[in-house]
Design an enzyme around this catalytic site. Sequence first.
Site, PDB file in Angstrom:
ATOM      1  N   ASN A   1       5.189  32.766  31.986  1.00 21.09           N
ATOM      2  CA  ASN A   1       4.796  31.849  30.669  1.00 21.09           C
ATOM      3  C   ASN A   1       5.917  30.118  31.413  1.00 21.09           C
ATOM      4  OD1 ASN A   1       3.893  28.789  29.259  1.00 21.09           O
ATOM      5  ND2 ASN A   1       4.146  31.200  27.991  1.00 21.09           N
TER       6      ASN A   1
ATOM      7  N   SER B   1       4.538  20.095  26.002  1.00 20.99           N
ATOM      8  CA  SER B   1       5.011  20.894  24.383  1.00 20.99           C
ATOM      9  C   SER B   1       4.214  20.942  23.214  1.00 20.99           C
ATOM     10  CB  SER B   1       6.370  20.331  23.676  1.00 20.99           C
ATOM     11  OG  SER B   1       6.675  21.139  22.443  1.00 20.99           O
ATOM     12  N   MET B   2       3.001  21.670  23.849  1.00 14.56           N
ATOM     13  CA  MET B   2       1.366  21.579  23.234  1.00 14.56           C
ATOM     14  C   MET B   2       1.758  21.812  21.716  1.00 14.56           C
ATOM     15  SD  MET B   2      -0.532  20.056  25.876  1.00 14.56           S
ATOM     16  CE  MET B   2      -1.720  19.962  25.316  1.00 14.56           C
TER      17      MET B   2
ATOM     18  N   GLY C   1      -2.154  26.360  36.619  1.00 13.98           N
ATOM     19  CA  GLY C   1      -2.045  25.891  35.805  1.00 13.98           C
ATOM     20  C   GLY C   1      -2.049  24.580  36.029  1.00 13.98           C
TER      21      GLY C   1
ATOM     22  N   LYS D   1      -7.874  29.855  25.753  1.00 17.68           N
ATOM     23  CA  LYS D   1      -6.778  28.983  25.198  1.00 17.68           C
ATOM     24  C   LYS D   1      -5.661  30.168  24.173  1.00 17.68           C
ATOM     25  CE  LYS D   1      -3.506  26.289  23.511  1.00 17.68           C
ATOM     26  NZ  LYS D   1      -2.039  26.077  24.801  1.00 17.68           N
TER      27      LYS D   1
ATOM     28  N   CYS E   1       5.706  31.432  23.917  1.00 19.57           N
ATOM     29  CA  CYS E   1       5.485  30.205  23.769  1.00 19.57           C
ATOM     30  C   CYS E   1       6.463  29.145  23.587  1.00 19.57           C
ATOM     31  CB  CYS E   1       4.218  30.021  22.760  1.00 19.57           C
ATOM     32  SG  CYS E   1       3.970  28.181  23.011  1.00 19.57           S
TER      33      CYS E   1
ATOM     34  N   GLY F   1       3.009  30.557  38.262  1.00 23.92           N
ATOM     35  CA  GLY F   1       3.789  30.027  38.477  1.00 23.92           C
ATOM     36  C   GLY F   1       3.916  29.083  39.865  1.00 23.92           C
TER      37      GLY F   1
ATOM     38  N   ASN G   1       0.526  36.591  24.185  1.00 17.41           N
ATOM     39  CA  ASN G   1       1.806  35.617  24.357  1.00 17.41           C
ATOM     40  C   ASN G   1       2.459  35.772  23.930  1.00 17.41           C
ATOM     41  OD1 ASN G   1       2.674  33.727  24.677  1.00 17.41           O
ATOM     42  ND2 ASN G   1       1.280  31.662  25.330  1.00 17.41           N
TER      43      ASN G   1
ATOM     44  N   GLY H   1       4.163  23.888  37.379  1.00 22.17           N
ATOM     45  CA  GLY H   1       4.164  23.286  39.027  1.00 22.17           C
ATOM     46  C   GLY H   1       5.086  24.128  39.664  1.00 22.17           C
TER      47      GLY H   1
HETATM   48  C1  SIN Z   1       1.587  25.874  24.642  1.00 23.11           C
HETATM   49  O1  SIN Z   1       0.370  25.390  23.787  1.00 23.11           O
HETATM   50  O2  SIN Z   1       2.391  25.217  23.835  1.00 23.11           O
HETATM   51  C2  SIN Z   1       1.677  26.296  26.006  1.00 23.11           C
HETATM   52  C3  SIN Z   1       1.134  27.263  25.617  1.00 23.11           C
HETATM   53  C4  SIN Z   1       2.308  27.964  26.380  1.00 23.11           C
HETATM   54  O3  SIN Z   1       3.487  28.088  26.223  1.00 23.11           O
HETATM   55  O4  SIN Z   1       2.117  29.338  25.823  1.00 23.11           O
END
Ligand code: SIN
Length: 313
Positions: A194, A70-71, A272, A45, A131, A250, A128, A222
């Site tokens: 992403n 929206s983690m 994903g 992660k 995000c 993707g 990354n 998805g």
């Molecule tokens: C997230 O943790 O919001 C998802 C990770 C990402 O989109 O980079």
Amino acid sequence: MLNLQTQLGNFQFANPLMNASGVHCMDKTELDEMVASASGSLVTKSATVKPRPGNPEPRYADLTLGSINSMGLPNLGIDYYLDYVQQYQQEHPNQPIFMSIVGTTFEDNIAVARRIQESDFNGLAEINLSCPNVPGEPQTAYDPDQTVKILDELFTFFTKPLGVKLPPFFDLAQFDQMAAILNRYPLAFINTMNSLGNGLMIDPATDTVMIKPKGGFGGIGGAFAKPIALANVRAFRQRLRPEIAIIGTGGVQTGRDVYDLILCGANMVQVGTALHQQGTGIFDRLLSELSGVMQTKGYSSLAEFRGQLKTIE
Ligand code: SIN
């Protein structure tokens, strides 16, 4: 005999499949399940300098054609993932692993990369830059100047194999601009793409957004994402130096989706939303379906069709 092996720089993988960072890679339990799966590799992660709880829940919802999330980068902090990969490297010396890192500021991006550089991590790092889910923060790679600033600084000290996770781009001029920037650096790979940032879905029963953070805006993954992912892999393969490999991400639900991303030029393929929905058993099915497509087409290795997409004259 079918050969599903693939290569990224000097690293060899038994097959091209892996998880997308953020899916099935939060902690040791999930990472161990990835290791035990049929995937060719795995990524941790996206890690920040310190652990983050992420955004308030509900922050993920399944949709008919994919997912919205929206983690907000929940993660256990870089030290946790460095400990994990250290152990992994001892137990699996010939199976390279990826570490994803992220910062919500310029300084944090550099600080977390320094932690990897100074560690004995010997796999591939992915920064990354894409995000969409940190409230108040734009997606870094949509800002060319900020992207250059980060990459300039990173390559003053970072000597391990490094890639960047990109957001989706939509205009050919954006592909030209971003590829010209990326080609200036000794990148091992890019990961495109992403989620489709800042989508919105509504629960028809309640007329309410489906996730809580950012007023309901979130990254879409998805099946929705597949055509955009194919375009991004294809467009970057046409523009990047050949030494920069591509991870295609993707919309993978079937072996044919994996095949299509490789046809567009992907060296590896991440899963994903479908992995989140179906669990790590999905890798057996995807490999079997990919093998079936290859047999039908008469291919015995990925290299025979990678990048061989045909256009209409
Ligand atoms: C997230 O943790 O919001 C998802 C990770 C990402 O989109 O980079």
